[in-house]
Design a protein around this motif. Structure first.
Motif: not given
Length: 306
Positions: A272-276
């Motif tokens: 989970s690196r911010g962009t969904t």
């Protein structure tokens, strides 16, 4: 352009966009000749042009893998044009989301099986005798992480992806010693439009904040699997933790799946690196519109099996 697969003939189903498109482009970048199969004539023509722009050769054949006659005609066209098939990538398929109690669940499973499993079987049965006569070749089947571990609300998709995994495992053993290699690819959530129309609130909790894989990376992984003869590829590697836990005990697998629904845990594991998913799809659609307005070729995303 790399020539590590120079003049190899690669047949890709579901090649009109997304994972299929990027698989085809990845092979083209390595000097392969492509046979592109999908239902959309217009989108196939666009991918064929992109391949030609890379200096590679391609034949696009509009194909419905749910039709035996259509599959036969596609394989005949490939053999007439190139005289051989070296790599088959079974990528065509669809996905449905919904709980098992849903009134449409039975039909969802049936529809998905027809496109993703029976279509794969039809194509494989047509191509396999060609590979046996040649005494060499590779078959790549696109499954999913859910081909080893099911998630809530994805029961119909997981059933089908498990079937792809089982088919691949059986086929690999049946062709052992023949010079034919079988690989199965298990990507996690990928930035294709497979789930574009699914409301974010209907997604499994773990998927709502998960940063999806890039279909370009999946495409490159398929080429690497063929070159190395890798029987199974799981993407990203951290997903092996989930599959190992599931293999040890369903309870452990469920606990890990629940842990992935917690954003801090997902961030710690780097998934989970911010962009969904929905943000990634919206961004790609915006980029495609900008390119279209400016007269450039559009970058497509697709229905694939990842």
């Amino acid at each position: 352009m790399s020539t590590r697969m120079n003049n190899k003939v690669v047949l890709v189903t579901g090649a009109s966009r997304g994972i299929g498109r990027d698989v085809a482009l990845a092979f083209a970048s390595h000097g392969a000749k492509l046979v592109l199969a999908a239902r959309s004539t217009q989108r196939l023509a666009q991918v064929e042009k992109e391949i030609h722009d890379r200096g590679a050769e391609a034949l696009s054949v509009p194909t419905d893998v749910t039709s035996q006659a259509s599959v036969q005609a596609m394989v005949d066209a490939a053999m007439h044009r190139f005289g051989r098939i070296d790599v088959l990538v079974n990528n065509a398929g669809v996905a449905k989301v919904g709980v098992i109690e849903s009134a449409t669940f039975h039909d969802d499973v049936s529809h998905t099986l027809e496109a993703s499993v029976f279509g794969m079987i039809r194509v494989t049965q047509q191509v396999l005798p060609i590979l046996r006569r040649q005494g060499s070749g590779s078959i790549v089947n696109m499954s999913s992480v859910m081909g080893r571990k099911a998630f809530a609300r994805f029961g119909s998709y997981a059933i089908v992806m498990h079937a792809v995994s089982a088919f691949s495992d059986a086929l690999r053993q049946e062709v052992a010693g023949s010079g034919i290699r079988v690989s199965v690819i298990h990507p996690a959530l990928t930035a294709t439009d497979l789930l574009r129309d699914v409301d974010e609130a209907q997604m499994p909790l773990a998927f709502r904040h998960m940063t999806p894989l890039r279909s370009e990376d999946v495409g490159r992984a398929v080429v690497t699997a063929v070159r190395r003869g890798t029987p199974r590829v799981v993407m990203p590697r951290v997903a092996n933790m989930l599959l190992l836990g599931e293999a040890l005990s369903p309870r452990i697998g469920d606990l890990i799946a629940h842990a992935l629904s917690l954003r801090p845990v997902a961030r710690l594991l780097g998934i989970s690196r911010g962009t969904t998913y929905h943000q990634a799809i919206a961004r790609r659609q915006d980029d495609a519109q900008i390119h279209s307005i400016s007269g450039e070729s559009t970058s497509q995303v697709t229905v694939g099996t990842g």
